[in-house]
Each structure stands twice: as C-alpha cells, then as structure tokens.
Design a protein around this motif. Structure first.
Motif, PDB file in Angstrom:
ATOM      1  N   ASN A  88      -8.399  -1.619  23.124  1.00  0.00           N
ATOM      2  CA  ASN A  88      -7.192  -1.541  23.967  1.00  0.00           C
ATOM      3  C   ASN A  88      -7.404  -2.342  25.248  1.00  0.00           C
ATOM      4  OD1 ASN A  88      -4.512  -0.554  24.299  1.00  0.00           O
ATOM      5  ND2 ASN A  88      -5.246   0.971  25.768  1.00  0.00           N
ATOM      6  N   ALA A 113      -0.306   0.349  29.576  1.00  0.00           N
ATOM      7  CA  ALA A 113       0.651   0.845  28.568  1.00  0.00           C
ATOM      8  C   ALA A 113       2.090   0.550  29.008  1.00  0.00           C
ATOM      9  CB  ALA A 113       0.468   2.340  28.372  1.00  0.00           C
ATOM     10  N   GLU A 133      -6.378   4.654  25.987  1.00  0.00           N
ATOM     11  CA  GLU A 133      -5.301   4.645  25.004  1.00  0.00           C
ATOM     12  C   GLU A 133      -4.364   5.839  25.228  1.00  0.00           C
ATOM     13  OE1 GLU A 133      -7.595   4.591  21.369  1.00  0.00           O
ATOM     14  OE2 GLU A 133      -7.112   2.478  21.091  1.00  0.00           O
ATOM     15  N   LYS A 146       4.376  -0.584  21.551  1.00  0.00           N
ATOM     16  CA  LYS A 146       3.124  -1.102  21.018  1.00  0.00           C
ATOM     17  C   LYS A 146       3.228  -2.591  20.743  1.00  0.00           C
ATOM     18  CE  LYS A 146       1.695   3.293  18.982  1.00  0.00           C
ATOM     19  NZ  LYS A 146       1.285   4.008  17.785  1.00  0.00           N
TER      20      LYS A 146
END
Length: 476
Positions: free
Chosen positions: A351, A402, A356, A476
């Motif tokens: 990641n 993210a 994550e 994602k």
C-alpha cells in the motif's frame, strides 16, 4: 729517433675505444712527425734487401716538430684517398765511394759510404688507402695498406716516385686515433738535373707517427651521435637511447615517456604513481589516495560503486540516485521515504508504505455517516453533527493516502427535482467540512443520488429515516 719514440709511447698510453667508420666521418686530417731512412733501403741492389735493416734506426733523420700533414676523404668500400705533405732535414745518406758516380748515368763503383749531410727534404704524395680493420672485426685496431705516387725535393735535387706501404691506426674514440705508417718511395730521377753536392734524391723509407682526426658526419644536435644513427637528431640525447634525451633521468627516453619531465616508473610508461595504486598521477583523480582503476584511482570506502569524492556518504553504502547515501525510512516500515506515500505512518509496501483501510474502518465511517443530521430541506448541519464529522476526520487521517467517496441519499419524500440536488449539496457539505479538518481535497469525492438507492422501505417512518443517510466508500 728519441723524439719519435716518446711521441708514439705517449699516444699509445692514452687508451683505446670504439672505431670510427669512414662512411660516418668521411674526412680525416692527420698531423704528426716523420722519419726518413736514407740507409740500406736506398742502395741495396736486390729489392728485398732494401728492407733488411727496417728496424735499424741509426740512419733515420727526424725533424723534432710537426712535420707531416695529411688530408683524406673516404671513397667507399673501405677505400680512401689522401694528399700528404711532409718536411724534414736529411742528416745521413748513403753515397758511392766515388763521388762522380753519384751523378745520373754513372756506374756503381762497388763501394758505398754513409755520409753526413744537412739537406732540406720536402715531399708531396697522393695515396689510396685500403682499411683492413672492418674486415677483421676490430673496433680499435685498424691496419691498412696504401699505394700512390708523389714528388720529393732534397736540397736542390728532385724527382717523382711511386710509393706503397703499410700502416695501422689505434682509435681512442670515434674521432681521434694514433696513426703509424711506413712508406717505401721509389724515386725516378731527372736525367737533365745536376744534383747539388753530387747528391740525387734516393729511394727511401718514410715513417710517420701522427694523430688522426675524423670528421664530417652530420650531428645536428651536437650530442656526439650522427644524425643517421640518432633517433632524435634535433634533440641532444644519450648514447644508450640512440641519441634521444631522458629529461627526468628515469631511464626512459622522452620519446617513449608519457611524463618526460617527471621521474616515473617503466610500468607506468615513465609517469609517477604517488599512491602506488597502479594509476599514474596524470590519470589519477585522487593521486595521493590509494584507489581503484575503475574510479580513476579514487577510493570507494563503503563499496557502493561510487567514488568517495562523489559520495555524500562515503562510509555508508547507498545508491547513486541518492548521491551514495542510503535512502531514509522515517517511519521504519521497510519502505524507503522516496517510495513511501506515508513517510510518518508505518504501512506495508503493498500500500506504498501507508496503513491499509480495513472493512471495520469503512463500517465505522458509515456508522458515523448515518448519524449526520441536516436541517430540514437544507445542506446545513445540526449542531450535534459536528462531533460526528470530527470523528470521521480522525478516522480518515489515519490513512493519509486513502481516497474516499462521499455519497448523499434522501428518502422518497418530495420529488427527484428537489431530492437530487439536495443530496448532492449535503454530500459536498460533508466533503467541505472534512477538508477543513485537514483531509486533502484530492482524496475526497462527493455525489448525491437522491432517493434512487434506498436501503429500507420508504413507507415507514423508520425506513425513511434509514434512507436519509451519508455513506462513505473506499476508492481503490
């Protein structure tokens, strides 16, 4: 005779050296003394007997000064031609006991006597000489034979002659030698000349001892090595280097020396190697430090393939892209900062070094999203919703890389014309608030769907309450 012996002995004691070659030094001058033998050689009936007293010096006449000058030129094939002038004073001469028989045409009376006289002698001769030294391979001993003709004057008498003899030269150097020679001169008298004191010019031997000087070879740089043998004819040099100089004295001639003015090593083509690393100074970027050839003589202490002089961390191995320093890993997660999108927060390489977002985190965000309350018919928040929004921001800030999608939903009360823009405005209101709390704008999207995606029955109050919601999804 005493003077001749002293002169010859002095020259012989001077030593010997290499033989000069006539082809290299084509001109020669000989200066010396001569001795006239007026004895048996002039009167013996049998020609062979004329040399019977060759080593008897009693009858020799010597003028104690330089009395012979010869100039010769090399012609080739060991042959040279020279002109010789000589002067002397004949002190003794053999004569017939009957004085009148000393005239030309007279008969020999059978008796001859050795008489004292005091007559000046002058001779001029031209001779071809053949050198034998080259044939016998001697470098200092050079015998020769010679033949020629000339003219001699004795007092007022004179006559021509044919002559021949032998000689030898002892070479002291390429240019200087001691020459010794003996020449028999057979005189042809002039029948019409009356001799003074009834004396004619007799056949005689002439012995010469002299110093010979060879010259004429071209030596442009004056180093004693002829141009034809000199590999560096324009520069004065050394014999051992065929006339080429060795300016730095390292035993390597300048023409083969890449550093002719610096004392060096033959293995380095004459250049110095101060640090002994096998790279000569002029090619060594670090001449005072032992190094490696692949780094132009500079060291690589940490062995990372970057020379210390170009390495910002010479004692720590690191990549060239980071100037020889190791890449930092601030958060210690095993992902270098250059590849880590979250350098202060540990996360897996999968990641990009960031933590994550797990399912429970999304579930928590959506639990918060269900409790966000807006003022009726508006996109403004009720007061109790700010705490909920702050908690959402805290969760999102745990995952710096993210990205989240914010979706706004309404119940079926009202028309789509009202509900669609209202849901969109409420979703963007949530986005704007989260941005104000430090969430990067490029990590958030917002979109309203009105009443198109219900999750419960709009016919009941509870169902409509569930359908009025803000959902958070992980992009994602």
């Amino acid at each position: 005779m005493k003077q001749l012996k002293v002169f010859a002995a002095a020259l012989l004691l001077a030593g010997t050296a290499t033989q000069a070659q006539n082809a290299d030094q084509p001109w020669a001058i000989t200066v010396g003394v001569n001795a006239l033998d007026g004895g048996r050689s002039s009167v013996a009936t049998d020609f062979a007997d004329r040399f019977g007293q060759y080593f008897q010096t009693d009858n020799w006449s010597i003028l104690p000064s330089a009395s012979v000058l010869n100039v010769s030129r090399y012609l080739g094939a060991n042959v040279s031609f020279g002109i010789t002038g000589s002067v002397n004073k004949m002190k003794k001469v053999v004569m017939d006991a009957d004085p009148k028989n000393n005239l030309i045409g007279s008969d020999f009376s059978g008796q001859r006597t050795l008489e004292s006289t005091d007559l000046m002698y002058y001779g001029i001769d031209g001779q071809f000489k053949y050198s034998i030294g080259g044939l016998i391979g001697s470098k200092w001993f050079d015998p020769d034979i010679h033949v020629g003709g000339g003219y001699a004057f004795l007092g007022k008498a004179s006559s021509g002659n044919v002559n021949g003899g032998i000689g030898v030269t002892f070479w002291f150097s390429e240019n200087i030698g001691l020459n010794l020679s003996s020449t028999y001169k057979h005189q042809f008298e002039d029948d019409d000349m009356v001799r003074a004191n009834d004396v004619s010019v007799p056949a005689h031997l002439q012995h010469v001892a002299g110093v010979t000087f060879r010259f004429g070879g071209k030596d442009t740089d004056g180093d004693g090595i002829l141009d034809k043998y000199d590999e560096c004819p324009e520069e004065a040099g050394l014999k051992q280097f065929n006339g080429c100089p060795d300016s730095d004295g390292d035993g390597i001639p300048d023409k083969d020396d890449q550093c002719p003015f610096e004392f060096g090593d033959a293995a380095m083509n004459g250049c110095p190697d101060s640090d002994g690393d096998g790279v000569p100074n002029h090619e060594d970027a670090c001449p005072e430090e032992f190094g490696l050839k692949e780094f132009n003589g500079c060291p690589d202490t940490d062995g990372d393939g970057i020379a210390d002089k170009d390495d910002q961390c010479p004692e720590e191995a690191g990549p060239k892209e980071n100037n020889g320093c190791p890449w930092p890993d601030t958060d210690g997660d095993g992902v270098f900062d250059k590849d880590d999108e979250c350098i202060d927060v540990p996360g897996p390489a999968s990641n990009k070094g960031c933590p994550e977002v797990k399912e429970e985190h999304i579930k928590q965000l959506n639990e918060y999203g269900k409790t966000i309350l807006f003022n009726t018919g508006k996109s403004t928040f009720q007061e109790q919703s700010f705490a909920v929004l702050d908690n959402m921001a805290k969760v999102m800030n745990q995952f710096p890389n993210a990205k989240f999608a914010i979706e706004g939903h309404t119940d079926s009360t009202g028309t789509d014309k009202i509900n669609d823009p209202l849901s969109n405005d409420r979703a963007n209101a949530v986005r704007d608030y989260l941005i104000s709390k430090g969430i990067s704008a490029d990590r958030l999207t917002a979109e309203g769907f009105g009443s198109k995606r219900p999750i419960d029955d709009n016919k009941t109050v509870a169902g409509r309450a569930n359908n009025r919601r803000t959902e958070i999804k992980l992009i994602k």
